[in-house]
Enzyme design. Structure first.
Site, PDB file in Angstrom:
ATOM      1  CG  HIS A 222      20.621  14.325  47.204  1.00  0.00           C
ATOM      2  ND1 HIS A 222      20.031  13.156  47.650  1.00  0.00           N
ATOM      3  CD2 HIS A 222      20.263  15.292  48.096  1.00  0.00           C
ATOM      4  CE1 HIS A 222      19.341  13.406  48.763  1.00  0.00           C
ATOM      5  NE2 HIS A 222      19.468  14.690  49.046  1.00  0.00           N
TER       6      HIS A 222
ATOM      7  CB  CYS B 131      20.844   6.829  49.413  1.00  0.00           C
ATOM      8  SG  CYS B 131      20.725   7.450  47.788  1.00  0.00           S
TER       9      CYS B 131
END
Ligand code: CIR
Length: 253
Positions: A160, A247
Site C-alpha cells: 500500500h 491498518c
C-alpha cells in the site's frame, strides 16, 4: 474525545491475503496480545477506542483501515481490492453511519484505505495492486465540494501507499524513497527510513505523537533525532499478515 474503531484479530488470520511476503505461521495468541498493546497505546493518547468483535469468516478484518476513509465532513466506504475483503465493509458502514455522511466507492473501482494518505486538504491514493484510477476519480467527485484535492500516487515494491509513506508531524512524512517518489508530496519535509528497514515507513500520527513499531530501531533513532514523540508497540506478529500500525484503526473526531 477522538474515536478509534478497531476490531479484534480474526481466529482465521492465518488465511490472510499476502502480496509481497512469504506465508509464515502467525501465533494467534501473540497477535491478540500485541493488538491489546496497540489498543492501550491508542487509549494512552486520549482516544475512545471501540473494539468490534473478531470475525472468524474474515481473516483480514483486524485491518479496519482498509474499509474507509473518515474525514471531518464525511466518510468514504471503500471497495477493497481483494475479493476476500469486500464483506468487511458491512460492519464498518453500521459503525460509521451515526457519525458521518457516507459515500460508497462503486464497482468496478477498487481502493484499500491503506492506499489513502491525507495531509491537510491533499489526499494521495496509491495506485497499487489494490487500488485504481477509477476509485481516484470517484473520490475526486465526492470530495471536491469539501475542498479536497485527490491525486493518484504510483507505488512499487510494497502493498500500500502507507507501507511507503506516512505522516509523522504536521509537515513531515516518514518515507521509503525506494517505494514512492518524494516529489509527489509538494511542500512536505521528509525523514527517510533506515535503508536496512524497508517496512519502517508506517506510523500512526495522533496529535503530535506517533504510535510506532519496536521492530525498527534504526528508523526509531532517526525519528528521535528529529524530535518526534513516540509510543512504541510490538507489532511484528501482524506484520506477518502484511499489516502495519495504521491498518488496525480508523481514527476520527
Ligand atoms: C491484506 O493483504 O489485505 C492484509 N493481509 C494486510 C492489509 C494491511 N492493511 C493496511 O496496510 N492498511
Amino acid at each position: 474525545m477522538p474515536i478509534a474503531i478497531t476490531r479484534e484479530v480474526s481466529p482465521a488470520v492465518n488465511e490472510c491475503e499476502l502480496t509481497n511476503l512469504e506465508r509464515q505461521p502467525i501465533d494467534y495468541e501473540r497477535a491478540c496480545g500485541q493488538h491489546k498493546q496497540y489498543v492501550a497505546a491508542l487509549r494512552s493518547l486520549g482516544l475512545e477506542v471501540q473494539i468490534l468483535p473478531a470475525d472468524p469468516h474474515l481473516p483480514d478484518s483486524v485491518f479496519v483501515e482498509d474499509t474507509a476513509l473518515v474525514l471531518d465532513e464525511c466518510a468514504i466506504i471503500t471497495r477493497p481490492g481483494a475479493d476476500s475483503r469486500r464483506p468487511e465493509v458491512d460492519s464498518i458502514v453500521k459503525v460509521l453511519t451515526p457519525y458521518r455522511k457516507l459515500f460508497h466507492i462503486q464497482a468496478p473501482a477498487r481502493v484499500d484505505g491503506g492506499d489513502i494518505l491525507r495531509a491537510g486538504k491533499s489526499i494521495y491514493v496509491g495506485l497499487s495492486t489494490r487500488s485504481d484510477t477509477s476509485a481516484v476519480g470517484q473520490m475526486q467527485e465526492y470530495l471536491r465540494p469539501y475542498g479536497y484535492e485527490v491525486k493518484g500516487a504510483t507505488v512499487t515494491g510494497c502493498l500500500h501507499l502507507k507501507s511507503a509513506v506516512t505522516q509523522v508531524s504536521k509537515d513531515t512524512l516518514l518515507i521509503n524513497p525506494e517505494w514512492v517518489d518524494r516529489q509527489l508530496f509538494k511542500g512536505m519535509k521528509f525523514i527517510e527510513i533506515d535503508p536496512s528497514e524497508p517496512y519502517a515507513a508506517n506510523a500512526v500520527l495522533i496529535g503530535e505523537t506517533i504510535i510506532y513499531p519496536s521492530s525498527f530501531p534504526g528508523t526509531q533513532k532517526r525519528l528521535e533525532a528529529a524530535g518526534i514523540r513516540m509510543v512504541i508497540v510490538d507489532a511484528d506478529e501482524l506484520a506477518k499478515a502484511e499489516g502495519a500500525v495504521t491498518c488496525c484503526s480508523l481514527i476520527f473526531n
